[in-house]
Design an enzyme around this catalytic site. Structure first.
Site, PDB file in Angstrom:
ATOM      1  NE  ARG A  21      -3.586  -2.441   0.012  1.00 26.96           N
ATOM      2  CZ  ARG A  21      -3.201  -3.413  -0.838  1.00 26.96           C
ATOM      3  NH1 ARG A  21      -2.242  -3.219  -1.706  1.00 26.96           N
ATOM      4  NH2 ARG A  21      -3.820  -4.563  -0.867  1.00 26.96           N
ATOM      5  CB  CYS A  36      -8.636  -2.071   4.914  1.00 22.32           C
ATOM      6  SG  CYS A  36      -9.599  -3.526   4.502  1.00 22.32           S
ATOM      7  CD  GLU A  40      -4.825  -0.121   3.347  1.00 25.28           C
ATOM      8  OE1 GLU A  40      -4.760  -1.216   3.937  1.00 25.28           O
ATOM      9  OE2 GLU A  40      -5.473   0.050   2.300  1.00 25.28           O
TER      10      GLU A  40
END
Ligand SMILES: Cc1cc2nc3c(=O)[nH]c(=O)nc-3n(C[C@H](O)[C@H](O)[C@H](O)COP(=O)(O)OP(=O)(O)OC[C@H]3O[C@@H](n4cnc5c(N)ncnc54)[C@H](O)[C@@H]3O)c2cc1C
Length: 317
Positions: free
Chosen positions: A181, A240, A311
């Site tokens: 990510r 998320c 994240e």
């Protein structure tokens, strides 16, 4: 701090494309965030270069926003200029075919879902992993967006960027440093020609492969159906919230096992459907979300000795 001359310059070049003290809650999927001093919608690509050169000379910070689907903007807002490319940078074309490879070039402001549909409709394989991931191509590349089925690093051939110097540069896949990510201009940055500061992604070139359109369509339908079944829909979220640990249980599993489903701080709540989603139940502030984030991190650390990393990117003053 933007002075009145700076505001005049911005209004002169961008007209109604610039908004001052613009609440960022209007531009984030979590629907929270204080005001940006200036929020600029680029209407012509050449204006982006003018803006970058001017802000560099003035020493004003700039932050490029995609669709704000992975950003948590602080309640105090953002100093300097927030830039959006979704209006001027939205072309998508099939540029070349070499043997089994087809290169599709999508500008940074193209929605990921538009790119996915473009590929499926032309029978091009490679983008289905991104089905259902909201946001833009620029944000997706920066975040190395993906799922268990793949991520941007698997399909990127090269990108074109605007450097902080105002010059453009093509960067090949081999010179890009992708992580979970994350795209960083890490160690290899000097090999790529000295990418100091934060380049702005202008477009991404994706390497796809001819395939059976019917099979791709069927696969796309199944992927979207599964996402719908497992993820909360309708509430403001940023997807998320935490990165999955490199091994073992997922962040969602750890949060659920820690008994945190449904846990709330102010208007922020851990989703009961998918424990790695934090949702804004309606009146959350960024402070509420940050407080819930810390509570989750503390609890998971205490029970499992695992330090969950966000994240979602926190930005602002
Ligand atoms: C319901 C939901 C589901 C999600 N599911 C997934 C998923 O399955 N997988 C996944 O990986 N993510 C998922 N996300 C998170 C998010 O959608 C992705 O990270 C997405 O790629 C972010 O794109 P964006 O355009 O919104 O970027 P933003 O959130 O606006 O920005 C993200 C970062 O990219 C930078 N950036 C944006 N554009 C540019 C540019 N042109 N040049 C340089 N920097 C730029 C920003 O400054 C920021 O640092 C989900 C989010 C939601 C709300």
């Amino acid at each position: 701090m933007l002075d009145s001359d700076s505001k005049k310059w911005l209004a002169g070049l961008f007209g109604d494309g610039v908004k001052f003290d613009e609440p960022m809650s209007r531009h984030t999927s979590l629907r929270v965030g204080g005001p940006a001093e200036a929020y600029v919608t680029i209407k012509r690509p050449e204006d982006l270069v003018k803006l970058i050169n001017w802000s560099r000379e003035k020493g004003l910070p700039c932050l490029v926003f995609g669709d704000g689907t992975n950003l948590l903007v602080k309640d105090e807002g953002i100093n300097g200029i927030v830039i959006t490319l979704t209006r001027a940078f939205k072309k998508i074309i099939q540029t070349s075919t070499e043997k089994d490879d087809v290169i599709v070039t999508a500008m940074a402001g193209v929605r990921m879902q538009t790119l996915c549909r473009f590929a499926v409709e032309r029978g091009l394989e490679g983008m289905n992993f991104a089905l259902g991931i909201p946001g833009t191509v620029g944000g997706g590349i920066m975040m190395n967006a993906g799922t268990a089925c793949g991520s941007m690093e698997n399909v990127i051939d090269s990108i074109n960027v605007l450097l902080p110097t105002g010059l453009t540069k093509k960067i090949k896949r081999k010179d890009m440093v992708f992580d979970y990510r994350k795209l960083s201009w890490g160690k290899k940055k000097n090999e790529a020609g000295g990418l100091e500061g934060k380049p702005i992604i202008l477009e991404g070139c994706f390497c796809l492969h001819p395939s059976d359109p019917q099979r791709l369509k069927k696969e796309a339908k199944a992927i979207l159906k599964l996402r719908k079944k497992t993820q909360p829909a309708g509430s403001p979220t940023a997807g998320c919230f935490f990165k999955n640990p490199s091994a073992g249980k997922t962040a969602g599993e750890l949060i659920e096992l820690a008994g945190l489903k449904g846990e709330q701080k102010g208007g922020a709540k851990v989703s009961c459907k998918h424990a790695n989603f934090i949702i804004n139940t309606g009146k959350a502030s960024t402070a509420d979300i940050l407080a819930l984030m810390e509570l989750v991190q503390e609890r998971v650390l205490k029970i499992f000795s695992i330090d969950l990393k966000a994240e979602v990117k926190v930005v602002g003053t």
